[in-house]
Design an enzyme around this catalytic site. Structure first.
Site, PDB file in Angstrom:
ATOM      1  N   GLY A  27      33.367  -2.292 -14.688  1.00  0.00           N
ATOM      2  CA  GLY A  27      32.666  -1.364 -13.794  1.00  0.00           C
ATOM      3  C   GLY A  27      33.651  -0.448 -13.090  1.00  0.00           C
ATOM      4  O   GLY A  27      34.794  -0.290 -13.543  1.00  0.00           O
ATOM      5  N   LEU A  38      33.399   2.727 -12.950  1.00  0.00           N
ATOM      6  CA  LEU A  38      33.660   3.632 -14.071  1.00  0.00           C
ATOM      7  C   LEU A  38      34.183   4.999 -13.628  1.00  0.00           C
ATOM      8  O   LEU A  38      33.729   5.571 -12.648  1.00  0.00           O
ATOM      9  CB  LEU A  38      32.385   3.837 -14.905  1.00  0.00           C
ATOM     10  CG  LEU A  38      31.784   2.581 -15.550  1.00  0.00           C
ATOM     11  CD1 LEU A  38      30.755   2.973 -16.606  1.00  0.00           C
ATOM     12  CD2 LEU A  38      32.833   1.679 -16.174  1.00  0.00           C
ATOM     13  N   GLY A  52      38.074   7.938 -17.577  1.00  0.00           N
ATOM     14  CA  GLY A  52      38.776   7.185 -18.618  1.00  0.00           C
ATOM     15  C   GLY A  52      37.790   6.299 -19.384  1.00  0.00           C
ATOM     16  O   GLY A  52      37.800   6.251 -20.622  1.00  0.00           O
ATOM     17  N   HIS A  53      36.904   5.627 -18.644  1.00  0.00           N
ATOM     18  CA  HIS A  53      35.890   4.780 -19.307  1.00  0.00           C
ATOM     19  C   HIS A  53      34.947   5.651 -20.137  1.00  0.00           C
ATOM     20  O   HIS A  53      34.534   5.267 -21.232  1.00  0.00           O
ATOM     21  CB  HIS A  53      35.062   4.014 -18.269  1.00  0.00           C
ATOM     22  CG  HIS A  53      35.836   3.018 -17.475  1.00  0.00           C
ATOM     23  ND1 HIS A  53      36.095   3.177 -16.148  1.00  0.00           N
ATOM     24  CD2 HIS A  53      36.393   1.831 -17.836  1.00  0.00           C
ATOM     25  CE1 HIS A  53      36.786   2.129 -15.700  1.00  0.00           C
ATOM     26  NE2 HIS A  53      36.979   1.308 -16.703  1.00  0.00           N
ATOM     27  N   GLY A 106      41.582   1.482 -23.610  1.00  0.00           N
ATOM     28  CA  GLY A 106      42.460   2.582 -23.235  1.00  0.00           C
ATOM     29  C   GLY A 106      43.931   2.212 -23.367  1.00  0.00           C
ATOM     30  O   GLY A 106      44.321   1.075 -23.107  1.00  0.00           O
ATOM     31  N   ARG A 162      41.169   1.397  -9.484  1.00  0.00           N
ATOM     32  CA  ARG A 162      41.833   1.069  -8.216  1.00  0.00           C
ATOM     33  C   ARG A 162      42.309   2.306  -7.461  1.00  0.00           C
ATOM     34  O   ARG A 162      42.629   2.216  -6.283  1.00  0.00           O
ATOM     35  CB  ARG A 162      43.007   0.127  -8.472  1.00  0.00           C
ATOM     36  CG  ARG A 162      42.568  -1.276  -8.898  1.00  0.00           C
ATOM     37  CD  ARG A 162      43.759  -2.209  -9.036  1.00  0.00           C
ATOM     38  NE  ARG A 162      43.359  -3.551  -9.410  1.00  0.00           N
ATOM     39  CZ  ARG A 162      43.174  -3.952 -10.660  1.00  0.00           C
ATOM     40  NH1 ARG A 162      43.335  -3.098 -11.663  1.00  0.00           N
ATOM     41  NH2 ARG A 162      42.818  -5.210 -10.920  1.00  0.00           N
TER      42      ARG A 162
END
Ligand code: PAF
Length: 280
Positions: free
Chosen positions: A33, A35, A38-39, A149, A189
């Site tokens: 999660g 998100l 990148g996701h 990734g 993060r």
């Protein structure tokens, strides 16, 4: 929202089996999660390689070696589901902790290559938790492809090893790191960076680019990494964990520049741990 949400292992197995019966290929995008783009790039890639895309969301307690990191890990299921739907994935698989790890759960998956170095040296137990949950997700979903990734390159290396070693019939699809305009690698993060630290954060990538240009101009890898380490810490708030050049195929430490060299870096900025890697 035209997105199916499945919360049980039985449910996801049935849905994927149905798709496969219809001759469809299936890709899995495993996430915790929080998100970001990148996701979303992983979902785009998954749609390119397969007919049916499953995005899993599971904040895996087994891979957090720091309880505060687990407590403060960004989590907004509604926002994540909206992003997944907008990106055009077919199903969100969101198992609970009990569904994944019932009380009697007693198995760990341990990969012994690519470990004791880089992040594994600083986050003991982390990759064991990743290997365990990813193996479970692969077996639960039964996808043909899984997208990861390159930002978490060591994770990608370890997962590729486990898939080969355990003969899991899934193809791992690596996807390039997605960056903010100022070069900072996207990460869930990053949302925890203070305003001042967010302004400083791209310095990590700048220091890495310095290593790349210095080594290309003849500086030794060791000298270039030491210089980058010092210049980053001179910025004030950074505490570097590592600047290392390793072979992207074997993860062996490299002393001389060659085609397979990758620079890996990790540094704390305030209370947030940033990691990044580039080909040099
Ligand atoms: O990269 C992540 O988000 C996690 O480590 C993963 C692969 C979803 C396993 O929990």
């Amino acid at each position: 929202m035209n997105l199916e949400i499945i919360r049980t292992v039985d449910g996801i197995r049935k849905r994927v089996a149905e798709q496969k019966k219809r001759g469809k290929t299936v890709a899995l995008v495993p996430t915790m999660g929080g998100l970001h783009e990148g996701h979303l790039s992983l979902i785009t890639k998954a749609k390119e390689v397969a007919d049916f895309v499953v995005v899993s969301i599971f904040i895996n307690p087994k891979q957090f070696n720091n309880p505060d990191d687990l407590k403060t890990y960004p989590s907004d299921e509604d926002a994540d589901l909206e992003s997944i739907a907008a990106e055009g994935a077919d199903t969100a698989f969101i198992p609970s902790v009990d569904e994944m790890y019932p009380q009697e759960f007693a198995t760990d998956v341990k990969v012994t290559a690519g470990v004791n170095i880089l992040c594994d040296a600083h986050r003991p137990g982390h990759f064991g938790g990743v290997a365990t949950v990813v193996t479970k997700l692969f077996l639960q979903v039964g996808a043909d492809f899984a997208c990861f990734g390159e930002k978490d390159f060591q994770q990608l290396f370890i997962i590729s090893r486990l898939v080969e070693d355990l003969n899991i019939p899934i193809k791992i699809i690596p996807t390039a790191t997605v960056r903010e305009k100022d070069g900072l690698a996207m990460s869930s993060r990053n949302a925890r960076l203070s305003e001042d630290d967010r302004r400083l954060a791209p310095k990590l990538q700048e220091a890495m680019q310095e290593v790349k240009s210095n080594t290309r101009n003849g500086m030794t890898i060791n000298t270039a990494c030491e210089a980058a380490w010092k210049s980053l810490e001179a910025e004030g708030n950074f505490k570097v964990e590592y600047f290392e050049v390793r072979c992207g195929k074997t993860m062996v430490l490299m002393e001389k520049l060659s085609d397979d060299c990758r620079l890996f870096a990790a540094a704390w900025l305030g209370g947030v741990r940033l990691i990044d890697n580039i080909k040099i």
